[in-house]
Motif scaffolding. Structure first.
Motif, PDB file in Angstrom:
ATOM      1  N   UNK A  27       0.856  -1.180   0.000  1.00 45.42           N
ATOM      2  CA  UNK A  27       0.000   0.000   0.000  1.00 45.42           C
ATOM      3  C   UNK A  27       0.892   1.230   0.000  1.00 45.42           C
ATOM      4  N   UNK A  28       0.632   2.182  -0.875  1.00 42.29           N
ATOM      5  CA  UNK A  28       1.480   3.383  -0.893  1.00 42.29           C
ATOM      6  C   UNK A  28       1.304   4.209   0.366  1.00 42.29           C
ATOM      7  N   UNK A  71      14.498   2.277   0.129  1.00 38.96           N
ATOM      8  CA  UNK A  71      14.540   1.567   1.406  1.00 38.96           C
ATOM      9  C   UNK A  71      13.612   2.230   2.411  1.00 38.96           C
ATOM     10  N   UNK A  72      13.655   3.547   2.481  1.00 40.62           N
ATOM     11  CA  UNK A  72      12.754   4.274   3.382  1.00 40.62           C
ATOM     12  C   UNK A  72      11.302   4.044   3.032  1.00 40.62           C
ATOM     13  N   UNK A  76       8.514   2.334   5.459  1.00 41.49           N
ATOM     14  CA  UNK A  76       7.253   3.040   5.760  1.00 41.49           C
ATOM     15  C   UNK A  76       6.034   2.244   5.313  1.00 41.49           C
ATOM     16  N   UNK A  77       6.161   1.485   4.231  1.00 43.07           N
ATOM     17  CA  UNK A  77       5.023   0.715   3.726  1.00 43.07           C
ATOM     18  C   UNK A  77       4.862  -0.616   4.452  1.00 43.07           C
ATOM     19  N   UNK A  78       5.840  -0.968   5.274  1.00 49.25           N
ATOM     20  CA  UNK A  78       5.776  -2.231   5.998  1.00 49.25           C
ATOM     21  C   UNK A  78       6.377  -3.408   5.245  1.00 49.25           C
ATOM     22  N   UNK A  79       6.941  -3.155   4.080  1.00 48.84           N
ATOM     23  CA  UNK A  79       7.522  -4.234   3.288  1.00 48.84           C
ATOM     24  C   UNK A  79       8.889  -4.653   3.813  1.00 48.84           C
TER      25      UNK A  79
END
Length: 87
Positions: A27-28, A71-72, A76-79
């Motif tokens: 999710x973006x 990477x950030x 942030x997206x939880x990936x």
């Protein structure tokens, strides 16, 4: 000022990111149009700096900048999980 590396109004750019994120099930964390503008702004800034002072800016810097950005975004997206380390 026109973008140096990409057309800000090109609808294909967000579509490319949208497809990739759907493929990965992400999710973006910001709108895809905004993400494209962030990348263009970073790349344009790098290119301007390279034109002004070529000895100070090399291709590796752009690659590192994009790696840090991606990477950030992944964190942030939880990936990606955060693994604190000291540089």
């Amino acid at each position: 000022m026109q973008a140096l590396l990409a057309d800000r109004d090109d609808p294909a750019a967000p579509a490319i990111f949208r497809r990739r994120m759907e493929d990965l099930g992400l999710d973006p964390v910001v709108s895809l149009a905004r993400m494209v503008l962030l990348i263009i702004a970073m790349a344009d800034g790098w290119k301007i700096w390279q034109m002004l002072d070529p000895a100070a800016v090399d291709d590796a810097m752009l690659e590192e900048m994009m790696e840090i950005f991606v990477t950030g975004f992944g964190v942030m997206s939880g990936a990606l999980e955060v693994q604190p380390t000291r540089a």
